[in-house]
Design an enzyme around this catalytic site. Structure first.
Site, PDB file in Angstrom:
ATOM      1  N   VAL A  59       0.803  -1.222   0.000  1.00  0.00           N
ATOM      2  CA  VAL A  59       0.000   0.000   0.000  1.00  0.00           C
ATOM      3  C   VAL A  59       0.836   1.274   0.000  1.00  0.00           C
ATOM      4  O   VAL A  59       0.286   2.368  -0.180  1.00  0.00           O
ATOM      5  CB  VAL A  59      -1.007   0.024   1.178  1.00  0.00           C
ATOM      6  CG1 VAL A  59      -2.017  -1.102   1.042  1.00  0.00           C
ATOM      7  CG2 VAL A  59      -0.288  -0.019   2.519  1.00  0.00           C
ATOM      8  N   ASN A  85      -7.774  -1.221   5.422  1.00  0.00           N
ATOM      9  CA  ASN A  85      -7.477  -1.920   6.668  1.00  0.00           C
ATOM     10  C   ASN A  85      -5.986  -2.127   6.914  1.00  0.00           C
ATOM     11  O   ASN A  85      -5.563  -2.257   8.057  1.00  0.00           O
ATOM     12  CB  ASN A  85      -8.177  -3.285   6.652  1.00  0.00           C
ATOM     13  CG  ASN A  85      -7.728  -4.163   7.792  1.00  0.00           C
ATOM     14  OD1 ASN A  85      -8.092  -3.959   8.950  1.00  0.00           O
ATOM     15  ND2 ASN A  85      -6.913  -5.160   7.484  1.00  0.00           N
ATOM     16  N   TYR A 151       1.895   5.213  15.746  1.00  0.00           N
ATOM     17  CA  TYR A 151       0.678   4.462  15.458  1.00  0.00           C
ATOM     18  C   TYR A 151      -0.555   5.258  15.882  1.00  0.00           C
ATOM     19  O   TYR A 151      -1.492   5.442  15.095  1.00  0.00           O
ATOM     20  CB  TYR A 151       0.709   3.111  16.178  1.00  0.00           C
ATOM     21  CG  TYR A 151      -0.533   2.275  15.976  1.00  0.00           C
ATOM     22  CD1 TYR A 151      -0.704   1.531  14.822  1.00  0.00           C
ATOM     23  CD2 TYR A 151      -1.532   2.231  16.941  1.00  0.00           C
ATOM     24  CE1 TYR A 151      -1.841   0.766  14.624  1.00  0.00           C
ATOM     25  CE2 TYR A 151      -2.673   1.467  16.759  1.00  0.00           C
ATOM     26  CZ  TYR A 151      -2.814   0.733  15.603  1.00  0.00           C
ATOM     27  OH  TYR A 151      -3.946  -0.026  15.408  1.00  0.00           O
ATOM     28  N   LYS A 155      -3.499   6.922  13.488  1.00  0.00           N
ATOM     29  CA  LYS A 155      -4.900   6.509  13.605  1.00  0.00           C
ATOM     30  C   LYS A 155      -5.812   7.689  13.935  1.00  0.00           C
ATOM     31  O   LYS A 155      -6.974   7.717  13.503  1.00  0.00           O
ATOM     32  CB  LYS A 155      -5.034   5.408  14.649  1.00  0.00           C
ATOM     33  CG  LYS A 155      -4.348   4.098  14.235  1.00  0.00           C
ATOM     34  CD  LYS A 155      -4.898   3.546  12.926  1.00  0.00           C
ATOM     35  CE  LYS A 155      -4.344   2.186  12.590  1.00  0.00           C
ATOM     36  NZ  LYS A 155      -4.921   1.607  11.360  1.00  0.00           N
ATOM     37  N   THR A 186      -6.229 -11.146  18.172  1.00  0.00           N
ATOM     38  CA  THR A 186      -5.744 -11.564  16.856  1.00  0.00           C
ATOM     39  C   THR A 186      -4.388 -12.235  17.024  1.00  0.00           C
ATOM     40  O   THR A 186      -3.808 -12.245  18.114  1.00  0.00           O
ATOM     41  CB  THR A 186      -5.587 -10.361  15.910  1.00  0.00           C
ATOM     42  OG1 THR A 186      -4.550  -9.504  16.421  1.00  0.00           O
ATOM     43  CG2 THR A 186      -6.889  -9.573  15.775  1.00  0.00           C
TER      44      THR A 186
END
Length: 249
Positions: A59, A85, A151, A155, A186
């Site tokens: 990406v 995502n 991060y 976000k 996860t």
């Protein structure tokens, strides 16, 4: 209300975790989904398992994003849903000690790629008469944290991107929303799940007293993609078991 029959979708980072759960949920509701990740083997495997087209896509590569959109519109005759995502956590630590190369990579993957993909995808969605873009934000973008630096910043930017794009594209019936997951069980969160002290502390801060599942984030994505969410745009849907609203008592 949740039927997505005949809809064409892109889900980036859709070979594992939340991304795969979203792809599977969209497919269950009738959508056709192009599976993508930066790993060619994973992309081919999951594409075969789900019976959907797959395309390797880094990406951070503008040409790869363009190919992803062109492949999807060629395969499905158009595009109705895009789910941005793909993301990474980067190195933990304070801003005072930040590795600027890591910072740049986190921002490139988590935020800049979403700007570029939306710029490519939203005109196609508008050309179909409207649809939905879903941007993956995070609970960390809504609270202060001494260890989650780039991060969290990326976000927070994603949530603002959703608001801006919602205003820009709303007149053409394109809805843009963000989802902010809390702590989700996860593969990537495995070390934290195994850390008893962390889990005791974190679950005490979560009214539902448990981690979320990828499928619970996927349910929110289906809502935002479907007619059920047709009057919702520019929102940051927090799916966190109540962590954001609690004082920890």
């Amino acid at each position: 209300m949740f039927d997505l029959s005949g809809k064409g979708a892109i889900v980036t980072g859709s070979t594992r975790g939340i991304g795969r759960a979203i792809a599977e949920a969209l497919i269950t509701q009738g959508a056709r989904v192009v599976i993508s990740s930066e790993n060619a083997d994973d992309t081919a495997r999951v594409s075969a398992e789900l019976g959907m087209p797959g395309l390797t896509c880094d990406v951070t590569d503008a040409a790869a994003l363009e190919a992803l959109v062109e492949t999807t519109t060629g395969e499905f005759g158009g595009l109705d849903i895009v789910v941005c995502n793909a993301g990474i956590t980067g190195k933990p630590g304070t801003f005072a000690d930040i590795d600027m190369a890591d910072y740049a990579r986190v921002l490139a993957i988590n935020l800049t790629s979403q700007v570029e993909l939306c710029n490519l995808a939203l005109p196609h969605i508008a050309a179909r008469g409207g649809g939905s873009a879903i941007l993956m934000s995070s609970l960390s973008g809504l609270r202060g944290n001494g260890r989650i630096n780039a991060y969290a910043l990326s976000k927070a930017g994603v949530a603002q991107l959703a608001r801006n794009l919602a205003i820009e594209w709303g007149p053409r019936n394109v809805r843009v929303n963000a989802i902010s997951p809390g702590f989700i069980a996860t593969e990537l969160s495995g070390p934290l799940l195994a850390d008893e002290a962390f889990m005791t502390r974190r679950m005490a801060m979560t009214p539902l007293r448990r981690p979320g599942t990828p499928e619970e984030i996927a349910g929110a994505a289906v809502f935002l993609a479907s007619p059920a969410g047709a009057f919702m745009t520019g929102q940051n849907l927090v799916v966190d078991g109540g962590t954001l609203i609690t004082d920890g008592s």
